[in-house]
Design a protein around this motif. Sequence first.
Motif, PDB file in Angstrom:
ATOM      1  N   VAL A 107       0.863  -1.183   0.000  1.00  0.00           N
ATOM      2  CA  VAL A 107       0.000   0.000   0.000  1.00  0.00           C
ATOM      3  C   VAL A 107       0.897   1.230   0.000  1.00  0.00           C
ATOM      4  CG1 VAL A 107      -1.774   1.291   1.248  1.00  0.00           C
ATOM      5  CG2 VAL A 107      -1.838  -1.223   1.212  1.00  0.00           C
ATOM      6  N   LEU A 108       0.811   2.005  -1.071  1.00  0.00           N
ATOM      7  CA  LEU A 108       1.695   3.153  -1.243  1.00  0.00           C
ATOM      8  C   LEU A 108       1.142   4.379  -0.512  1.00  0.00           C
ATOM      9  CD1 LEU A 108       4.230   4.258  -2.725  1.00  0.00           C
ATOM     10  CD2 LEU A 108       2.688   4.875  -4.622  1.00  0.00           C
ATOM     11  N   LYS A 109       2.013   5.000   0.292  1.00  0.00           N
ATOM     12  CA  LYS A 109       1.650   6.261   0.931  1.00  0.00           C
ATOM     13  C   LYS A 109       1.839   7.409  -0.066  1.00  0.00           C
ATOM     14  CE  LYS A 109       3.574   4.944   5.482  1.00  0.00           C
ATOM     15  NZ  LYS A 109       4.645   5.283   6.456  1.00  0.00           N
ATOM     16  N   PRO A 110       1.006   8.414  -0.004  1.00  0.00           N
ATOM     17  CA  PRO A 110      -0.201   8.519   0.827  1.00  0.00           C
ATOM     18  C   PRO A 110      -1.312   7.654   0.240  1.00  0.00           C
ATOM     19  CG  PRO A 110      -0.006  10.462  -0.547  1.00  0.00           C
ATOM     20  CD  PRO A 110       1.237   9.641  -0.783  1.00  0.00           C
ATOM     21  N   TYR A 111      -1.988   6.916   1.067  1.00  0.00           N
ATOM     22  CA  TYR A 111      -3.031   6.006   0.601  1.00  0.00           C
ATOM     23  C   TYR A 111      -4.407   6.570   0.942  1.00  0.00           C
ATOM     24  CZ  TYR A 111      -2.734   4.795   5.552  1.00  0.00           C
ATOM     25  OH  TYR A 111      -2.690   4.861   6.916  1.00  0.00           O
ATOM     26  N   THR A 112      -5.416   6.080   0.243  1.00  0.00           N
ATOM     27  CA  THR A 112      -6.793   6.447   0.562  1.00  0.00           C
ATOM     28  C   THR A 112      -7.372   5.421   1.538  1.00  0.00           C
ATOM     29  OG1 THR A 112      -7.764   5.131  -1.229  1.00  0.00           O
ATOM     30  CG2 THR A 112      -7.086   7.406  -1.750  1.00  0.00           C
ATOM     31  N   HIS A 113      -8.420   5.808   2.199  1.00  0.00           N
ATOM     32  CA  HIS A 113      -9.090   4.889   3.121  1.00  0.00           C
ATOM     33  C   HIS A 113      -9.579   3.655   2.375  1.00  0.00           C
ATOM     34  CE1 HIS A 113     -11.604   3.608   6.534  1.00  0.00           C
ATOM     35  NE2 HIS A 113     -12.517   3.335   5.619  1.00  0.00           N
ATOM     36  N   ASP A 114     -10.121   3.842   1.184  1.00  0.00           N
ATOM     37  CA  ASP A 114     -10.649   2.714   0.413  1.00  0.00           C
ATOM     38  C   ASP A 114      -9.549   1.751  -0.002  1.00  0.00           C
ATOM     39  OD1 ASP A 114     -13.215   3.622   0.652  1.00  0.00           O
ATOM     40  OD2 ASP A 114     -13.290   4.552  -1.334  1.00  0.00           O
ATOM     41  N   ARG A 115      -8.371   2.289  -0.327  1.00  0.00           N
ATOM     42  CA  ARG A 115      -7.255   1.406  -0.728  1.00  0.00           C
ATOM     43  C   ARG A 115      -6.816   0.544   0.447  1.00  0.00           C
ATOM     44  NH1 ARG A 115      -4.488  -2.113  -1.646  1.00  0.00           N
ATOM     45  NH2 ARG A 115      -2.490  -2.183  -2.754  1.00  0.00           N
ATOM     46  N   LEU A 116      -6.698   1.125   1.613  1.00  0.00           N
ATOM     47  CA  LEU A 116      -6.314   0.355   2.791  1.00  0.00           C
ATOM     48  C   LEU A 116      -7.403  -0.650   3.148  1.00  0.00           C
ATOM     49  CD1 LEU A 116      -4.249  -0.034   5.100  1.00  0.00           C
ATOM     50  CD2 LEU A 116      -5.595   1.620   6.415  1.00  0.00           C
ATOM     51  N   LYS A 117      -8.630  -0.230   3.074  1.00  0.00           N
ATOM     52  CA  LYS A 117      -9.760  -1.112   3.401  1.00  0.00           C
ATOM     53  C   LYS A 117      -9.758  -2.333   2.491  1.00  0.00           C
ATOM     54  CE  LYS A 117     -14.834  -0.928   3.878  1.00  0.00           C
ATOM     55  NZ  LYS A 117     -15.281  -1.761   2.764  1.00  0.00           N
ATOM     56  N   ARG A 118      -9.519  -2.136   1.219  1.00  0.00           N
ATOM     57  CA  ARG A 118      -9.495  -3.244   0.272  1.00  0.00           C
ATOM     58  C   ARG A 118      -8.362  -4.217   0.595  1.00  0.00           C
ATOM     59  NH1 ARG A 118      -9.445  -0.383  -3.778  1.00  0.00           N
ATOM     60  NH2 ARG A 118      -7.304  -0.545  -4.555  1.00  0.00           N
ATOM     61  N   ALA A 119      -7.193  -3.690   0.940  1.00  0.00           N
ATOM     62  CA  ALA A 119      -6.056  -4.551   1.283  1.00  0.00           C
ATOM     63  C   ALA A 119      -6.351  -5.374   2.536  1.00  0.00           C
ATOM     64  CB  ALA A 119      -4.804  -3.700   1.498  1.00  0.00           C
ATOM     65  N   VAL A 120      -6.940  -4.740   3.538  1.00  0.00           N
ATOM     66  CA  VAL A 120      -7.242  -5.432   4.791  1.00  0.00           C
ATOM     67  C   VAL A 120      -8.312  -6.497   4.576  1.00  0.00           C
ATOM     68  CG1 VAL A 120      -8.285  -5.135   7.080  1.00  0.00           C
ATOM     69  CG2 VAL A 120      -6.516  -3.550   6.291  1.00  0.00           C
ATOM     70  N   GLU A 121      -9.366  -6.161   3.849  1.00  0.00           N
ATOM     71  CA  GLU A 121     -10.443  -7.128   3.604  1.00  0.00           C
ATOM     72  C   GLU A 121      -9.929  -8.332   2.827  1.00  0.00           C
ATOM     73  OE1 GLU A 121     -14.354  -4.172   3.502  1.00  0.00           O
ATOM     74  OE2 GLU A 121     -13.350  -4.730   1.637  1.00  0.00           O
ATOM     75  N   ASP A 122      -9.094  -8.095   1.819  1.00  0.00           N
ATOM     76  CA  ASP A 122      -8.529  -9.215   1.048  1.00  0.00           C
ATOM     77  C   ASP A 122      -7.648 -10.088   1.929  1.00  0.00           C
ATOM     78  OD1 ASP A 122      -9.819  -8.287  -1.178  1.00  0.00           O
ATOM     79  OD2 ASP A 122      -8.051  -7.373  -2.093  1.00  0.00           O
ATOM     80  N   ALA A 123      -6.876  -9.468   2.811  1.00  0.00           N
ATOM     81  CA  ALA A 123      -6.000 -10.226   3.707  1.00  0.00           C
ATOM     82  C   ALA A 123      -6.813 -11.071   4.681  1.00  0.00           C
ATOM     83  CB  ALA A 123      -5.087  -9.270   4.470  1.00  0.00           C
ATOM     84  N   VAL A 124      -7.911 -10.520   5.173  1.00  0.00           N
ATOM     85  CA  VAL A 124      -8.767 -11.263   6.102  1.00  0.00           C
ATOM     86  C   VAL A 124      -9.387 -12.468   5.407  1.00  0.00           C
ATOM     87  CG1 VAL A 124     -10.948 -11.145   7.371  1.00  0.00           C
ATOM     88  CG2 VAL A 124      -9.232  -9.357   7.666  1.00  0.00           C
ATOM     89  N   HIS A 125      -9.840 -12.290   4.177  1.00  0.00           N
ATOM     90  CA  HIS A 125     -10.426 -13.424   3.455  1.00  0.00           C
ATOM     91  C   HIS A 125      -9.375 -14.505   3.196  1.00  0.00           C
ATOM     92  CE1 HIS A 125     -13.757 -10.541   2.229  1.00  0.00           C
ATOM     93  NE2 HIS A 125     -14.356 -11.528   2.846  1.00  0.00           N
ATOM     94  N   LEU A 126      -8.144 -14.099   2.975  1.00  0.00           N
ATOM     95  CA  LEU A 126      -7.071 -15.078   2.825  1.00  0.00           C
ATOM     96  C   LEU A 126      -6.874 -15.836   4.125  1.00  0.00           C
ATOM     97  CD1 LEU A 126      -4.711 -16.293   1.174  1.00  0.00           C
ATOM     98  CD2 LEU A 126      -3.271 -14.463   2.101  1.00  0.00           C
ATOM     99  N   MET A 127      -6.895 -15.125   5.241  1.00  0.00           N
ATOM    100  CA  MET A 127      -6.753 -15.771   6.552  1.00  0.00           C
ATOM    101  C   MET A 127      -7.838 -16.821   6.758  1.00  0.00           C
ATOM    102  SD  MET A 127      -4.402 -15.145   8.794  1.00  0.00           S
ATOM    103  CE  MET A 127      -3.089 -14.003   9.200  1.00  0.00           C
ATOM    104  N   ILE A 128      -9.059 -16.477   6.417  1.00  0.00           N
ATOM    105  CA  ILE A 128     -10.165 -17.420   6.579  1.00  0.00           C
ATOM    106  C   ILE A 128      -9.952 -18.647   5.702  1.00  0.00           C
ATOM    107  CG2 ILE A 128     -12.644 -17.744   6.187  1.00  0.00           C
ATOM    108  CD1 ILE A 128     -13.005 -14.779   6.923  1.00  0.00           C
ATOM    109  N   SER A 129      -9.448 -18.441   4.495  1.00  0.00           N
ATOM    110  CA  SER A 129      -9.219 -19.568   3.587  1.00  0.00           C
ATOM    111  C   SER A 129      -8.103 -20.484   4.066  1.00  0.00           C
ATOM    112  CB  SER A 129      -8.902 -19.056   2.177  1.00  0.00           C
ATOM    113  OG  SER A 129      -7.606 -18.479   2.119  1.00  0.00           O
TER     114      SER A 129
END
Length: 252
Positions: A107-129
């Motif tokens: 995630v490149l700074k300066p980042y938007t809230h949506d960009r960080l949110k997308r990265a976190v959500e994708d990471a969480v789904h990977l964790m669940i998998s």
Amino acid sequence: MIHFVLCDDDARHNQTLQSHLEQILPALPVQAEMTLITTEPDQVVAYARREHAPTIFLLDLVMEKGLGGLEVCRAIREADDRAVVIYVSAYAEYALDCLETHAFDFVLKPYTHDRLKRAVEDAVHLMISYNDIIPLQVTVGSVTRVLDQRDICYVQTQREYVTAHQAEGPVTWRESLLHLMDRLDEDLFVRIHKSYAVNRLFFDSLDNAAREVKMKDGTVLPIARRCLGAFEQEVRGGGQGILKKRKKMNEE
């Protein structure tokens, strides 16, 4: 429960990242919390070697104190090959180097809230998998969440609602216990009453005379007469006794 660890050598950047995550975490489909926020890379490495809960690390790349982000990521990988690392950095030129450490995202700074949110959500789904949890999907109001069945001490029904009691607090949604039992892991949960099903991992003792089950957290629950015989057989260590099932789950 998924843990988040934040590390940037600038405390202000940690605060900004923390502020964004405080908005993102409550809406995730699984329970999550920030367990370490630090400017010290060595603390992150020590945490990774000490803790083994599912963890997502958000790391700066270039840090003036001690190890750099790439070195920290390699140390995390040695301690836990299923940990997920997201680099949050202003140094785009290091993005290719990040691939070598098998980071999940950059995630490149300066980042938007949506960009960080997308990265976190994708990471969480990977964790669940990764199957680090035994998922139970529930709908609380308009929000769909995924609970880890291994974290649920017992479930309780009241009218058309059921409540999962966990150390992190209760979660209530609309469903019958009869229907829920079909979705719960049978090696974990056993129904002991029309209103209760308990997780074998949290069972402590059985009082036959009082017809009560005591859980490890001290909670005492009633057990129905019709359930007592079969449950007592488990407690005594019959073919599929509680201790055997608990050992099986721990080994998995």
